[in-house]
Motif scaffolding. Sequence first.
Motif, PDB file in Angstrom:
ATOM      1  N   PRO A  91      -8.698   2.371 -11.266  1.00 22.80           N
ATOM      2  CA  PRO A  91      -7.396   2.574 -11.916  1.00 22.80           C
ATOM      3  C   PRO A  91      -7.043   1.474 -12.935  1.00 22.80           C
ATOM      4  O   PRO A  91      -6.274   1.726 -13.854  1.00 22.80           O
ATOM      5  N   TYR A 114     -12.431  -2.076  -3.631  1.00 23.88           N
ATOM      6  CA  TYR A 114     -13.532  -1.357  -4.271  1.00 23.88           C
ATOM      7  C   TYR A 114     -14.840  -2.101  -4.021  1.00 23.88           C
ATOM      8  O   TYR A 114     -14.825  -3.312  -3.774  1.00 23.88           O
ATOM      9  N   LYS A 131       5.120  -0.901 -10.192  1.00 18.24           N
ATOM     10  CA  LYS A 131       5.282  -0.584  -8.773  1.00 18.24           C
ATOM     11  C   LYS A 131       5.458  -1.818  -7.893  1.00 18.24           C
ATOM     12  O   LYS A 131       6.436  -1.949  -7.183  1.00 18.24           O
ATOM     13  N   VAL A 132       4.470  -2.689  -7.936  1.00 13.33           N
ATOM     14  CA  VAL A 132       4.478  -3.827  -7.016  1.00 13.33           C
ATOM     15  C   VAL A 132       4.388  -5.122  -7.827  1.00 13.33           C
ATOM     16  O   VAL A 132       3.371  -5.387  -8.455  1.00 13.33           O
ATOM     17  N   VAL A 185       4.775  -8.972  -6.958  1.00 15.53           N
ATOM     18  CA  VAL A 185       5.025  -9.852  -5.807  1.00 15.53           C
ATOM     19  C   VAL A 185       4.346 -11.218  -5.961  1.00 15.53           C
ATOM     20  O   VAL A 185       3.296 -11.336  -6.588  1.00 15.53           O
ATOM     21  N   PHE A 186       4.972 -12.212  -5.367  1.00 18.48           N
ATOM     22  CA  PHE A 186       4.309 -13.498  -5.193  1.00 18.48           C
ATOM     23  C   PHE A 186       3.247 -13.335  -4.118  1.00 18.48           C
ATOM     24  O   PHE A 186       3.456 -12.625  -3.133  1.00 18.48           O
ATOM     25  N   GLU A 236       0.731  -3.049 -10.682  1.00 20.22           N
ATOM     26  CA  GLU A 236       0.863  -4.110  -9.678  1.00 20.22           C
ATOM     27  C   GLU A 236       0.588  -5.466 -10.326  1.00 20.22           C
ATOM     28  O   GLU A 236      -0.399  -5.626 -11.036  1.00 20.22           O
ATOM     29  N   GLN A 291      -3.249 -14.135   1.896  1.00 18.89           N
ATOM     30  CA  GLN A 291      -2.496 -12.919   1.596  1.00 18.89           C
ATOM     31  C   GLN A 291      -3.286 -11.984   0.687  1.00 18.89           C
ATOM     32  O   GLN A 291      -3.279 -10.771   0.872  1.00 18.89           O
ATOM     33  N   ARG A 306      -5.755  -9.731   2.312  1.00 18.54           N
ATOM     34  CA  ARG A 306      -5.246  -8.626   3.131  1.00 18.54           C
ATOM     35  C   ARG A 306      -4.973  -7.382   2.310  1.00 18.54           C
ATOM     36  O   ARG A 306      -4.504  -6.373   2.835  1.00 18.54           O
ATOM     37  N   ILE A 307      -5.222  -7.456   1.026  1.00 14.21           N
ATOM     38  CA  ILE A 307      -4.896  -6.351   0.130  1.00 14.21           C
ATOM     39  C   ILE A 307      -5.603  -5.078   0.604  1.00 14.21           C
ATOM     40  O   ILE A 307      -6.762  -5.112   1.014  1.00 14.21           O
ATOM     41  N   ARG A 308      -4.869  -3.964   0.607  1.00 15.87           N
ATOM     42  CA  ARG A 308      -5.466  -2.674   0.970  1.00 15.87           C
ATOM     43  C   ARG A 308      -5.984  -2.021  -0.318  1.00 15.87           C
ATOM     44  O   ARG A 308      -5.656  -2.453  -1.408  1.00 15.87           O
ATOM     45  N   THR A 309      -6.719  -0.996  -0.201  1.00 12.01           N
ATOM     46  CA  THR A 309      -7.369  -0.335  -1.335  1.00 12.01           C
ATOM     47  C   THR A 309      -8.239  -1.343  -2.094  1.00 12.01           C
ATOM     48  O   THR A 309      -7.783  -2.050  -2.990  1.00 12.01           O
ATOM     49  N   ARG A 352       0.368  -9.464  -9.057  1.00  9.34           N
ATOM     50  CA  ARG A 352       0.430 -10.478  -7.991  1.00  9.34           C
ATOM     51  C   ARG A 352       0.356 -11.847  -8.641  1.00  9.34           C
ATOM     52  O   ARG A 352      -0.438 -12.039  -9.563  1.00  9.34           O
ATOM     53  N   GLY A 407       6.479   5.067  -6.815  1.00  9.29           N
ATOM     54  CA  GLY A 407       7.035   4.052  -5.914  1.00  9.29           C
ATOM     55  C   GLY A 407       7.320   2.736  -6.610  1.00  9.29           C
ATOM     56  O   GLY A 407       6.731   2.423  -7.651  1.00  9.29           O
ATOM     57  N   ARG A 408       8.235   1.981  -6.058  1.00  8.82           N
ATOM     58  CA  ARG A 408       8.461   0.610  -6.505  1.00  8.82           C
ATOM     59  C   ARG A 408       8.851  -0.232  -5.294  1.00  8.82           C
ATOM     60  O   ARG A 408       9.588   0.236  -4.434  1.00  8.82           O
ATOM     61  N   THR A 436       3.704   1.568  -1.380  1.00  5.55           N
ATOM     62  CA  THR A 436       4.203   1.703  -2.746  1.00  5.55           C
ATOM     63  C   THR A 436       3.112   2.232  -3.667  1.00  5.55           C
ATOM     64  O   THR A 436       3.360   3.064  -4.542  1.00  5.55           O
ATOM     65  N   ASP A 465      -5.127  -0.991 -12.795  1.00  2.00           N
ATOM     66  CA  ASP A 465      -3.667  -1.091 -12.849  1.00  2.00           C
ATOM     67  C   ASP A 465      -3.143  -2.342 -12.157  1.00  2.00           C
ATOM     68  O   ASP A 465      -1.964  -2.465 -11.894  1.00  2.00           O
ATOM     69  N   ARG A 466      -4.047  -3.266 -11.812  1.00  5.19           N
ATOM     70  CA  ARG A 466      -3.618  -4.470 -11.101  1.00  5.19           C
ATOM     71  C   ARG A 466      -3.869  -5.720 -11.935  1.00  5.19           C
ATOM     72  O   ARG A 466      -4.936  -5.863 -12.532  1.00  5.19           O
ATOM     73  N   GLU A 491       0.833  -1.209   0.000  1.00  9.84           N
ATOM     74  CA  GLU A 491       0.000   0.000   0.000  1.00  9.84           C
ATOM     75  C   GLU A 491       0.865   1.255   0.000  1.00  9.84           C
ATOM     76  O   GLU A 491       0.537   2.231  -0.681  1.00  9.84           O
TER      77      GLU A 491
END
Lengths: 248, 463
Positions: free
Chosen positions: B324, B437, B404-405, B407-408, B374, B429, B432-435, B376, A215-216, A209, B326-327, A207
């Motif tokens: 967004p 909708y 930006k992110v 991640v595994f 992002e 996991q 637990r993601i923030r942001t 995942r 950010g990265r 980031t 963007d994920r 979050e």
Amino acid sequence: MPLEQLVHTVSGTAIMSRRRHGPGPAVVCVHGAGVSGREMLPFVRELGATHDAWAVDLPGFGRSEKPSAPPTLAGLSDAVAAWLEESGLERACLLGGSFGCQVAVDVAVRHPDRVAALVLVGPTVDPLGRSPVRLVAQWLRNSVHESPRMAPLNVADYLDAGPRRVLASFGVSMRDRVEDKLPYVAVPALVVRGGRDGMVPQAWAEEVTRLLPRGRLVVMEGLPHMVPYRDPRGLAREVTAFLGEVAA
Amino acid sequence: MRPGKAVASFDSATGMLRALARFLHDRDVPLIGQGPAAMEPAMSALLGAASRLPRALQEKAYAASGWAEAVPLRRVPEIRSEELARWVTGHYPRRRYPVAFVGSSNGALVHLAAAVSAPWLPQTLLLPVRRHGVHPDDPRGDLDTTRQAGRALLDANPDLVLHHMHDANQDRLMIAGMTYFRVKWRRLPQAYARFLEESLEPGATLVVVECGLRWPSTRVGPRHVFQHGALGGATPEEYAHGGPRVADYLRRYGSPRRAWDYPPADGERPEAEWGFEPELLGELEKLAERNGWRLARLRFGEPEDLSPAVADLHRSWHERRGLPADRLLVECFLLLEPWWALRSGSAPFWTVFNTEASHARLRSYLDAADPYDEIRLTLFSHGVDSVGLAPIDAWRELLARARKVGVFTGVDTRAYPRDFAVLARAHRQLARIRTTYPMPLPLEWARAEEFLGKREELELRTR
């Protein structure tokens, strides 16, 4: 190789810093709550081979002079900005560790012309963990993964700062709403999380980031909260790569 | 024999059925739909500990888990396809749907169905069958031991085709004590027909999902084929004739052989797990006509052909909603989370398995797509260093494509491909993601149809 020790007087307070003057751009390490630049020294030695690496003791901590008033976040970040000017660093990369991230972010938002880039290693404080009980629990959970060799340094730091100032710095850390400032950080920012960091949940690091416009995130697997102490070489590698990209 | 006991829990079709059904019940998918979220911390710790066991013990535990859920050979003839079909339809909430899907299993399809809020009835189910004394690298022995049971199963269920599948590459541990009977409906079971008639209004759309993947196999008897290996890391040629990768793999696993000895293939047939058996189509067409439904045929060559289209469909939908967009959430095999994909505003990209081929598909998708902020990625672990497994660093490279992110999610990279805890941690996991909708209203099928109809890698025709 011995580090240079420098003292600058900023607004009447003597500020202690250590430096290894490598050829690359300046990177200034800002330490966490209650401790000092000591925990950053292995990293400064490592990064100093390629960069102008610094570790600064915030006023009231480590070997810096102790102001009479208790610390505030704005006071600490103003001191860092003034110290940057005093030490002749025009625009530096600020590398925060733990609470140092909160100071670095505050500097980047309130003194944007002083900061070229940010590296946030283990950024505190997760808004969902913002209570004294939770912080203590997280700290305990994380401490089993930290290097036992760091404990004497912590004790020395706590003795230097004194218990009241140490506690006050924890309070400052907890009250600061860093998440409200992150969207206003204009410079490129690298967020680093140790994969076993008990104080910085993965979701919070993500979050942080996300909230940083540029950010990265890098997750360094198997490492605890204090990445700079535990794996200075690995962190130097990540920071070097990041600054290389920023320069390009 | 209770149908829930006969069908494999840890299989693509069942995992997909559970994920979609839970979504339609407005629930997410902890523990791959096998247990309550409250059990997650304990299961995560337990499976995490299992990932730290000595390798030989891990492999035994994995094989034992497969054996434990398999049907004893003598009970195979008790299985009834109509009961299986009732068991499938029993997963879904009873209500009116504007669209329903029938056919091939596909993870991207689960997301498509979730987006338009529609059920999917699988054509294929896996019945794991217990048997003893067959070496994993002995496909002929496997066939000989279970041929009778297969015949008995088919005698009792004339509406089924049996694809007996033997994959000594990826299923090495599982097939130590059991074998894979994949059954496909060639006639529409009554339970499916009834469910569709109760769920679809006149004018609704019935979509037949037809994956065209075929694989070399041997005819054993009427409606009974034996498949040589499966889609994944090794090629059909490698199953048939071996090669350096196969020889190396067999040596690593201490096998007495250096290549497999499958009975000679006498043709290519619909792939056991993913391929569509076209015999079913006729009855679906008649049912649609009788009920005044539109019949759509969604056809594609390989399972992952649907993944880029469904990811892009979600992305454009998110954009239209002002998100967004963007994920990207990359999922693997039966690790599916339609609920959290929508909650987090992620575009879902499904990979069949953890292999080099899936890795290449994801890479070419990322090459072509606008960059994601992002990414995942979840990775299924099957416990085997199999031929064609994509190593963890290869996946890490693709994560670095995120702006930006990257991640595994829930993956223990040190334990992969023996990371059993991912079954608990992927959801844990992700949740637990923030942001996040608000959950959107269902996407209208007409929009999805228009979007998919323009994709070159698919064919979507409606009558």
